[in-house]
Design an enzyme around this catalytic site. Structure first.
Site, PDB file in Angstrom:
ATOM      1  N   ASP A  25       0.870  -1.166   0.000  1.00  0.00           N
ATOM      2  CA  ASP A  25       0.000   0.000   0.000  1.00  0.00           C
ATOM      3  C   ASP A  25       0.912   1.222   0.000  1.00  0.00           C
ATOM      4  O   ASP A  25       1.506   1.563   1.016  1.00  0.00           O
ATOM      5  CB  ASP A  25      -0.891  -0.035   1.260  1.00  0.00           C
ATOM      6  CG  ASP A  25      -1.745   1.232   1.401  1.00  0.00           C
ATOM      7  OD1 ASP A  25      -1.675   2.103   0.513  1.00  0.00           O
ATOM      8  OD2 ASP A  25      -2.472   1.332   2.405  1.00  0.00           O
ATOM      9  N   LYS A  86       2.940  11.085  -3.483  1.00  0.00           N
ATOM     10  CA  LYS A  86       1.871  10.433  -4.244  1.00  0.00           C
ATOM     11  C   LYS A  86       1.004  11.462  -4.980  1.00  0.00           C
ATOM     12  O   LYS A  86       0.461  11.180  -6.040  1.00  0.00           O
ATOM     13  CB  LYS A  86       1.005   9.610  -3.288  1.00  0.00           C
ATOM     14  CG  LYS A  86       0.014   8.688  -3.955  1.00  0.00           C
ATOM     15  CD  LYS A  86      -0.672   7.836  -2.910  1.00  0.00           C
ATOM     16  CE  LYS A  86      -1.664   6.861  -3.518  1.00  0.00           C
ATOM     17  NZ  LYS A  86      -2.253   5.995  -2.475  1.00  0.00           N
ATOM     18  N   ASP A 207     -13.174   5.359   1.162  1.00  0.00           N
ATOM     19  CA  ASP A 207     -11.732   5.320   1.455  1.00  0.00           C
ATOM     20  C   ASP A 207     -11.146   6.731   1.369  1.00  0.00           C
ATOM     21  O   ASP A 207     -10.913   7.250   0.275  1.00  0.00           O
ATOM     22  CB  ASP A 207     -11.054   4.376   0.442  1.00  0.00           C
ATOM     23  CG  ASP A 207      -9.558   4.256   0.665  1.00  0.00           C
ATOM     24  OD1 ASP A 207      -9.013   4.949   1.535  1.00  0.00           O
ATOM     25  OD2 ASP A 207      -8.924   3.457  -0.058  1.00  0.00           O
TER      26      ASP A 207
END
Lengths: 623, 169
Positions: A25, A86, A207
């Site tokens: 992850d 990210k 999420d």
């Protein structure tokens, strides 16, 4: 070789070696690695028993540091300490301007589509920064599992576009990882969850991570996870909560123009303030460097973050509509991602779905755990596993037409893999080339969508205007990545396509990066390559032997059998040697000699699956 | 299962899953490139088949082609003047929605109405494919043309609604 998987589940003749696989992850704030050990998927800890790895990379005088230690350098050395990378994955120079002052880095001027951050150890791309994080996780997994990883599943936000996915895959390859599959984070969470509860029905996975938000609506039925719709925002997360708190402090404390170090410090204070407000109703704030003290209460905090949470609710509504599902039909709503710890998020999500969301699984670890389960299955360690994931493409894929308008070719929420074709014609006599611009997004105008790539179709045979029929096939594979093929239909000429990814690295750039990272460890690399080829050869030999034992006699005649046996023997000889290239070629040549056999086996298994059914049920129109 | 417009979605979904279990690329991660390509093509083909069968409009278009009607969605258009007039009025109504007192509920009601019209065509379509002679197929073809209009209108209403929601932020 998947001959093994085609063999009866659970009846593989030659018991093969357990392949080492891991789920990663790669998060905005924290990253994790997990693996299945003794049948149990669990996240792996570092030497200090810590599971979360802070996604921060520091380029120091003495070397590259990743994790907590890097995080501590943020305020003292902000320009060389990179966090939340990210958010920059798959982004172009244009996007950076939009993200604006949020990014306290110096960017190097370059003619590449990919931005480069200046550090004291040279200019680095987001892909290289992410690769540093992945390398640490890889090492952690290999130490814990006691061997080289055969492959990994890396998770990405479901709402990541093509460029962001490609960048993630490039980062993993750069770290030397074999990527089995890119897996959508909410789907990964659903796997972990589904195993816990084995609950059939329709589930919503909400999420909210550090920098990205996803909502996925999926149907779970006897191990098949069918994603019905997905939505989200790949630039919305807990970071933005911190940001609005920091802005609030700046306003309250009357700070003008904070420098990069203070800015980082304010973000850190904002984050701990947010975390405190998860438990308490109010919390004190001290910014010692400017001598300010204050207090933030839950109500004011809620007011600050409400607009951000409302954005997620709108995405939820759209996903529910796309799935054609009403809130009452949901089995449950599952919360994933660290930011779902914020009480206000739980409250508003609960309000929208009309039920208490489930928060009983550790929202930080669940994605990595699900990825590990999938990695274990994809590695072939569970031949009788029933789990199958059917995911969707999150954004519509289209091409630019006259007047800057978008023509949709593959609408959002189409199950992948998918292939759709579109026919084009020439508008000039003898026209030999044609430009195609592929975009991703939901808006009518090209300018409002995201540019993915520009293709040049060349080698169109000379014809009068309008006579050529060029069929362009767009494919989205199981990783959610786009591929394009083109063929002129009247004369069956394959038009070559030159892909210019709008926000990606060109193949040359990737090759250069690989080369420079390998120069330091050339010996290691050579050994690793040899070992990889040997493992690959063993795998192919083992799978083929098992397949032949099973149905070689039924599906092959003597001559065919001899041909395959000879190629098999040759590969076995190569594999015993130490010439990696010879082994690689041996594998290729064996695979080529087996192509017809593989096809026969696939057809035979499809035939078995369809026995008793009418062929018309499966026909598709030629569109 | 026979060829017809009425489908047993549970049965088709089950069949879809059974087939995907065999061909899905996830089953061929360690396979050769050739196998992976085959798996991807196979899985895409099965997805397309499922998509075609479960979508009422695409299913009807497919059945028309299966019965030999050369149906091209891009060029087919109805000549039913009453229907076209009604479409014009609906479009006008849609363009007025953002200016209404409660535009979100108005959009929602509007979509419900369009869906009802669409569903009415679906439920009458089954009969046309029971005895699909030339005349019945023409009747079905005309319905499909109208369904295309309504589908497009519904999509446009969704866009209006999405824009309204964005503005409310």
């Amino acid at each position: 070789m998947a001959l093994l998987q085609i063999a009866e589940p659970g009846q593989t003749e030659a018991p093969h070696e357990h392949r080492l696989a891991a789920g990663i992850d790669l998060g905005t704030t924290n990253s994790l690695v997990a693996s299945v050990r003794s049948g149990q998927a669990e996240t792996l800890a570092d030497n200090h028993a810590k599971h979360l790895l802070a996604s921060v990379v520091a380029y120091t005088e003495s070397g590259i540091i990743v994790g907590d230690e890097a995080q501590q350098r943020q305020t003292v050395d902000p320009m060389n300490t990179i966090s939340s990378i990210k958010r920059l994955m798959g982004r172009g120079a244009e996007d950076l301007r939009l993200l604006g002052d949020e990014l306290p880095y110096r960017f190097a001027a370059s003619d590449s589509a990919v931005p480069r951050i200046q550090t004291r150890r040279g200019n680095v791309t987001p892909i290289e920064v992410s690769a540093e994080i992945l390398k640490v996780l890889q090492q952690r997994a290999e130490e814990a599992l006691g061997g080289a990883l055969n492959g990994v599943v890396v998770t990405v936000p479901a709402y990541f576009d093509d460029a962001q996915r490609q960048a993630t895959k490039d980062a993993a390859n750069l770290a030397g990882l074999n990527v089995f599959r890119l897996l959508n984070e909410p789907t990964a969470a659903a796997i972990a969850y589904g195993l816990d509860k084995s609950a059939d029905g329709i589930h919503a996975i909400y999420d909210l991570g550090g920098g990205t938000f996803d909502i996925s609506i999926l149907r779970l039925n006897k191990g098949v996870f069918e994603v019905m719709a997905t939505g989200g925002d790949s630039a919305l997360g807990g970071d933005d909560f911190d940001h609005v708190i920091a802005e609030w402090i700046i306003a309250q404390a009357d700070i003008s123009k904070p420098d990069a170090g203070l800015q980082r410090q304010l973000f850190q204070i904002a984050r701990s303030t947010k975390e405190s407000l998860t438990q308490s109703e109010r919390t004190g704030i001290t910014v010692s460097s400017v001598g300010w003290q204050g207090e933030l209460d839950r109500q004011t905090f809620n007011q600050l973050v409400d607009p951000l949470i409302r954005k997620t609710i709108i995405a939820c509504r759209r996903a529910m509509r796309d799935a054609g599902v009403a809130a009452e039909e949901l089995e449950d709503v599952v919360m994933v991602g660290g930011s779902t710890r914020v009480p206000r998020v739980r409250e508003l999500v609960g309000e929208f779905f009309g039920r208490e969301p489930l928060v009983d699984i550790d929202p930080d670890r669940v994605v990595a755990v699900g990825a590990a389960v999938q990695a274990d299955i994809l590695a072939g360690n569970k031949p009788d596993e029933e789990i199958l994931l059917l995911d969707v493409t999150p954004l519509s894929l289209g091409i630019e037409t006259m007047g800057g308008l978008v023509e949709t070719i593959i609408p959002r929420n189409t199950t992948i893999p998918v292939a759709r074709a579109q026919e084009f014609t020439t508008f000039k006599d003898g026209q030999g080339a044609m430009a195609v611009h592929v975009v991703q997004g939901e808006r009518d105008l090209v300018a409002d969508c995201r540019s993915l790539a520009r293709f040049e179709l060349r080698g169109i045979p000379p014809m009068v205007a309008g006579a050529a029929r060029i069929r362009v096939t767009f494919r989205v594979d199981a990783d959610g990545l786009l591929g394009v093929e083109a063929e002129e239909q009247t004369q069956h000429v394959k038009a070559s396509i030159e892909v210019k990814p709008s926000y990606g690295l060109s193949d040359n750039e990737i090759a250069d990066m690989l080369r420079s990272s390998m120069e330091h460890a050339e010996e290691d690399v050579r050994f690793r390559q040899l070992r990889e080829q040997q493992v690959e050869a063993e795998r192919v030999i083992e799978a083929l032997t098992a397949a032949l034992a099973k149905d070689g006699d039924q599906l092959l005649n003597d001559q065919e059998r001899q041909l395959i046996d000879a190629a098999l023997l040759q590969l076995q000889q190569f594999a015993a040697g130490d010439d990696a290239q010879a082994i690689e070629e041996g594998v290729k040549s064996l695979e080529q000699s087996c192509d017809f056999y593989v096809e026969r086996r696939m057809n035979s298994s499809i035939h078995d699956a369809m026995t008793g059914h009418n062929i018309h049920e499966f026909e598709t129109p030629e569109k | 299962m026979s060829i017809g417009y009425v489908i047993d979605i549970q049965k088709i979904r089950q069949r879809f899953r059974d087939l995907q279990r065999v061909v899905h690329p996830d089953r061929y991660v360690n396979a050769t490139e050739h196998e992976q390509r085959l798996a991807m093509q196979g899985a895409a083909y099965i997805n397309e088949a499922f998509e075609t069968l479960k979508d009422p409009l695409r299913r009807a278009q497919y059945l028309l082609r299966l019965h030999g009607v050369d149906f091209n969605p891009d060029t087919e258009t109805t000549t039913d003047t009453n229907f076209l007039m009604e479409q014009l009025e609906l479009r006008e109504e849609l363009s007025e929605i953002p200016r209404q007192a409660d535009p979100l509920s108005a959009a929602s009601l509007f979509m419900d109405r369009v869906s009802t019209m669409f569903n009415r065509l679906i439920s009458s379509m089954a009969i046309d494919f029971e005895m699909p002679d030339g005349q019945q197929l023409e009747v079905a073809r005309e319905k499909v043309r109208k369904m295309q209009f309504l589908k497009k209108l519904h999509t446009e209403a969704e866009i209006v609604e999405a824009r309204l929601e964005e503005e409310m932020l």
